[in-house]
Design a protein around this motif. Structure first.
Motif, PDB file in Angstrom:
ATOM      1  N   MET A  22      -5.456   8.315  -7.867  1.00 63.17           N
ATOM      2  CA  MET A  22      -6.257   6.931  -7.340  1.00 63.17           C
ATOM      3  C   MET A  22      -7.774   6.924  -7.547  1.00 63.17           C
ATOM      4  SD  MET A  22      -3.783   6.709  -4.106  1.00 63.17           S
ATOM      5  CE  MET A  22      -2.553   7.902  -3.877  1.00 63.17           C
ATOM      6  N   SER A  30      -4.742  -3.206   2.173  1.00 62.46           N
ATOM      7  CA  SER A  30      -3.800  -2.002   2.926  1.00 62.46           C
ATOM      8  C   SER A  30      -2.863  -2.083   3.789  1.00 62.46           C
ATOM      9  CB  SER A  30      -4.579  -0.430   3.798  1.00 62.46           C
ATOM     10  OG  SER A  30      -3.473   0.711   4.469  1.00 62.46           O
ATOM     11  N   SER A  33      -5.897  -3.956  -5.984  1.00 65.63           N
ATOM     12  CA  SER A  33      -5.492  -2.418  -5.052  1.00 65.63           C
ATOM     13  C   SER A  33      -4.111  -2.635  -4.293  1.00 65.63           C
ATOM     14  CB  SER A  33      -6.244  -1.111  -4.775  1.00 65.63           C
ATOM     15  OG  SER A  33      -6.737  -1.014  -6.092  1.00 65.63           O
ATOM     16  N   HIS A  54      -2.259  -1.004  -1.706  1.00 64.64           N
ATOM     17  CA  HIS A  54      -0.693   0.102  -1.109  1.00 64.64           C
ATOM     18  C   HIS A  54      -0.585  -0.113   0.107  1.00 64.64           C
ATOM     19  CE1 HIS A  54      -3.809   3.469  -2.885  1.00 64.64           C
ATOM     20  NE2 HIS A  54      -5.118   1.946  -2.671  1.00 64.64           N
ATOM     21  N   CYS A  94       0.785   0.704  -5.190  1.00 61.06           N
ATOM     22  CA  CYS A  94       1.545   2.453  -4.471  1.00 61.06           C
ATOM     23  C   CYS A  94       2.318   1.891  -3.483  1.00 61.06           C
ATOM     24  CB  CYS A  94       0.316   3.296  -4.355  1.00 61.06           C
ATOM     25  SG  CYS A  94       0.699   4.607  -3.500  1.00 61.06           S
ATOM     26  N   HIS A 100       3.786   4.249  -0.286  1.00 64.12           N
ATOM     27  CA  HIS A 100       3.247   5.293   0.070  1.00 64.12           C
ATOM     28  C   HIS A 100       4.772   5.890   0.701  1.00 64.12           C
ATOM     29  CE1 HIS A 100      -0.754   6.136  -1.109  1.00 64.12           C
ATOM     30  NE2 HIS A 100      -1.295   4.661  -0.935  1.00 64.12           N
TER      31      HIS A 100
END
Length: 876
Positions: free
Chosen positions: A438, A526, A544, A546, A570, A572
């Motif tokens: 990352m 996030s 980005s 997450h 991403c 997770h």
């Protein structure tokens, strides 16, 4: 540090355009302005290497200006590149009506907005020049202040003041105290250096002070000096303060140069048994400045220093004593809380809960005790504090800045890497290799040495953060590299607050975004909630995303124009649907794509050729044999391709044009049924990790893995795993395997090599880890030959039909860990294995006889004085 992250990401983009010529169509007509921007930004980066951003208004404005102009330039360039690529693709793929329509609408973009782009870049260039002038001005002003400011402070470090007390030993540190005092009073007359290492607030200064004022120590040394190094270190001021402490200060010393001051101190200490405590050393250079003032004249002089950084301790105490301070246990935390606040019997459980939430950090426990002392001792009041103790301590931390001091001493390039770890949930164990991938995708890492990969740079930077006691390594690999890491609660709280304040990351909880300005201009998100409304809120700046929870619904991101600049996506945790669907046709700038879950929706794979910037693709979906399209061989920037089970297409044949190699590709797992022809091997020359799966053809009674003997040509390969699966339980057949010479880790299953032929494995010169799983080796007896497995550190035997194992300490001279699982016929572990000097651990599963032999080995070693060997037994 959002400003440095923005600057690093922009510089990587400009390097691609100017140095690597990746976008020649975009560069046309803009060479001069882009090269000028590149030069000025490079100069700005150099200026910032030794520039310390303080929490003041002036540097805050500079930081904001750098961040904003870097974001603005990156947006202009990447959007223009996207339009250029989209237009080029539309001319080739005219059959894709929907994409064609959207591009036709902006077909005049290069003509209509070319001048506007150049004008925007010129304005940004002027702003960068102004920022450079501001940085230079601040640096010059600070240099002048340095000459007039007394940087030495005899006050104790604020982060340690809470645990003050000359003769008071903090709970849990009695044993430490006696060990260190023994070192200080040891028989050696040579100069000795003792280092106390640990994170801020763990009690280094308290322990050192207790020892410093101990009656035994006072009687032992003729001269004792305590020196505290302030955050802003100045060697001349420190030397003048030492002279004052030993009673030599006068006005003449104020006019002396650094060398003269050192000489005066050295001469005064000659012939005296002295104890120096140097409290809070921030870097190894400080030690290098001071070490020459201590004479090694056989008087038994000792130097004790405290530091947060392991590399400082190792530099100072290379051949002496290093004591690493540990967090308090649950019981010790409770005892310390009771020492600092009266706990009524009915509040004991609540008090224990509060103590445990302080995560073993003494300073946090003492601060919690102060808070408890200020409220009524009732269940309701203490329950409120128990619920909010971490937030309260986090707010206190921003003032006395225990973590902040360590953060401020980080090199600028490490700060965004460190803060990035704050996007993960609290106590989340982060896989180190994925974190580094990352960092690479975000553009944080840069290698000054062409022979050193970015992954290696990332490993070194992560190790630096661990040495600085900002990151905790929870598990290491066989080669010493970190496998998992985590942040202590106090550090995590600091990161979360910092990334929010700087706008570096925005975190969405169940209750929504905690950032008051919303998410319309955010760069990184996030998601800790399961909702998907965030997609409607974000603007065009997001780079980005997450995802840490399964999304309630997954909208088609192809409809979302705001995601075309995305670099990192991403998931997770397990998600029921991949959070992209057909969106990849828009995501030309995507570099890191990963998700975990179960899905049959792999529509994006048909558009994989669009992802020309893709570096990492990770799919953990449980689907068997996912077929990749031929376009995967065109992803020239691909570094890591990791899928539970994939079928790779054949390598394209060269016709009139030369096929470019995948020179960046380092990881390829798990590949099923691929033909490793010489052409295929040539396509992946720098592969370092490979995992393959092989099936056997029932009709031909042979393994479907042509070219397996060509694997020996992968000279850069370090880790190799091979799993041979036989659906029909046919009689064993010979499997030719030639192992690459530089293998350090090898895992085998189902290949049915005879124990005698395993010598080909034992002769691998660099092999450190060997995992032999079910049916990997055939036969009931194994006797390694002398000279084999010379560097092996870990050996796993699992599900084998081995009965007799004959070996001694000369066969595995460096073995550290032995794991034996469900080898039901094995009678015992060779007794001589226990004589291996390096052996630290034996683990046994499912075999009582083998377990008994392991315990006997341990008892025998203890009888000979070796108490380091640990044995664990399960399932017997």
């Amino acid at each position: 540090m959002a400003y440095y992250a923005a600057l690093a990401s922009l510089m990587e983009l400009l390097d691609d355009i100017i140095l690597d010529n990746r976008y020649p169509n975009f560069l046309r007509g803009k060479q001069l302005i882009l090269k000028s921007l590149h030069q000025k930004l490079s100069f700005l980066q150099e200026l910032l290497q030794d520039f310390s951003f303080k929490d003041d208004e002036v540097t805050g404005r500079i930081e904001e200006r750098i961040r904003n102009v870097a974001y603005r330039v990156q947006d202009v360039i990447e959007l223009a590149i996207w339009h250029q690529i989209a237009w080029d693709q539309a001319r080739v793929y005219v059959k894709i009506f929907r994409l064609l329509v959207s591009v036709i609408q902006s077909a005049l973009y290069p003509l209509k907005r070319f001048e506007e782009n150049v004008e925007q870049l010129k304005k940004a260039e002027e702003e960068i020049g102004s920022i450079v002038e501001a940085v230079v001005e601040v640096k010059e002003r600070r240099r002048e202040e340095d000459l007039s400011h007394d940087y030495f402070s005899e006050e104790e470090d604020e982060s340690e003041q809470a645990s003050n007390g000359r003769n008071k030993v903090m709970v849990g540190y009695d044993e430490y105290r006696f060990i260190i005092e023994d070192e200080l009073c040891g028989q050696s007359s040579k100069l000795g250096v003792i280092s106390l290492v640990g994170t801020g607030g763990i009690g280094k200064t308290t322990l050192a002070r207790t020892i410093f004022y101990d009656d035994l120590i006072q009687a032992r040394f003729d001269c004792r000096v305590w020196v505290t190094i302030s955050d802003h270190y100045n060697v001349k001021r420190v030397l003048q303060s030492i002279l004052k402490s030993i009673g030599l200060a006068n006005n003449d010393f104020l006019r002396m140069e650094e060398g003269e001051l050192k000489k005066c101190i050295y001469q005064h200490l000659m012939g005296r048994r002295s104890l120096f405590v140097i409290d809070t050393i921030w870097n190894a250079e400080t030690w290098d400045d001071l070490k020459l003032i201590f004479p090694d004249d056989n008087t038994g002089t000792r130097v004790m220093l405290t530091t947060r950084f392991m590399d400082v301790a190792q530099r100072a105490s290379a051949s002496n004593f290093i004591h690493e301070m540990k967090f308090l246990s649950t019981y010790e935390s409770w005892d310390l809380l009771q020492e600092n606040v009266s706990v009524p019997g009915e509040l004991e459980l609540m008090g224990r809960l509060i103590a445990s939430k302080c995560q073993g950090l003494p300073l946090a426990i003492i601060k919690a005790a102060e808070i408890l002392s200020s409220v009524d001792p009732t269940v309701d009041e203490w329950y409120k504090i128990a619920r909010e103790v971490r937030n309260i301590l986090s707010k206190i931390n921003t003032h006395f800045s225990s973590v902040s001091l360590s953060y401020n001493h980080l090199p600028p390039q490490l700060k965004p890497c460190f803060l990035y770890m704050g996007i993960f949930p609290k106590k989340y164990e982060i896989r180190a290799s994925n974190l580094i991938m990352m960092w690479i995708a975000e553009g944080f890492l840069k290698s000054e040495d062409e022979s050193k990969s970015l992954e290696k740079v990332g490993e070194e930077w992560l190790e630096d953060l661990v040495k600085r006691n900002l990151v905790i390594a929870t598990k290491k690999r066989f080669n010493g590299r970190f496998k998992y890491c985590v942040l202590h609660d106090s550090v995590w709280n600091f990161c979360r607050e910092r990334i929010s304040d700087e706008g570096f990351f925005h975190v969405q909880h169940e209750e929504g975004y905690f950032h008051p300005k919303g998410v319309e201009n955010v760069r990184r998100i996030s998601l800790l909630s399961s909702g998907s409304s965030w997609l409607n809120d974000i603007g065009n700046s997001v780079r980005s995303i997450h995802i840490f929870k399964d999304l309630e619904s997954t909208p088609d991101m192809a409809e979302c124009d705001s995601l075309k600049m995305l670099s990192v996506l991403c998931a997770h945790r397990e998600t029921s649907q991949p959070p992209i669907r057909s969106a990849t046709s828009h995501m030309f700038h995507l570099k890191y794509l990963a998700w975990t879950g179960y899905s049959s929706d792999f529509e994006f794979l048909s558009c994989i050729s669009v992802l020309q910037n893709l570096q990492t693709l990770i799919i953990n979906d449980g689907v068997s044999d996912l077929s990749l399209p031929p376009q995967v061989w065109k992803l020239k920037r691909l570094r890591h391709l990791m899928i539970d089970s994939m079928i790779l297409p054949p390598v394209p044949m060269a016709c009139n044009s030369v096929i470019e190699k995948l020179g960046c590709l380092q990881t390829l797992t798990r590949v099923s049924g691929f033909k490793f022809t010489k052409e295929a091997i040539n396509m992946i020359p720098n592969l370092r990790k490979l995992n393959i799966v092989c099936w056997r053809d029932r009709s031909l009674c042979r393994w479907e893995f042509p070219g397996i003997d060509n694997l020996v040509r992968l000279t850069e390969l370090e880790e190799f795993g091979a799993k041979f699966l036989d659906k029909h339980s046919l009689p064993p057949v010979e499997i030719p395997i030639a192992f690459p010479p530089n293998i350090t880790k090898l895992s085998l299953q189902g290949c049915r090599i005879s124990w005698k032929d395993l010598g080909a494995v034992g002769s691998l010169p660099n092999l450190q880890v060997l995992k032999l799983k079910r049916d990997s080796a055939m036969g009931g007896e194994w006797e390694p030959r002398e000279g084999e497995f010379r560097r092996l550190k870990l050996l796993l035997l699992k599900g084998l039909d081995l009965k007799y194992w004959r070996a001694d300490n000369t066969n595995f001279p460096r073995l550290e860990s032995l794991e034996i699982s469900h080898c039901l016929q094995l009678e015992e572990i060779p007794r001589e294995i226990g004589d291996i000097d390096t052996l630290k651990y034996i683990e046994v599963w499912g075999n009582e006889c083998v377990a008994d032999s392991a315990i006997l080995i341990q008892l025998e070693q203890e009888r000979m004085g070796n108490y380091e060997l640990q044995v664990s037994v399960y399932g017997v």
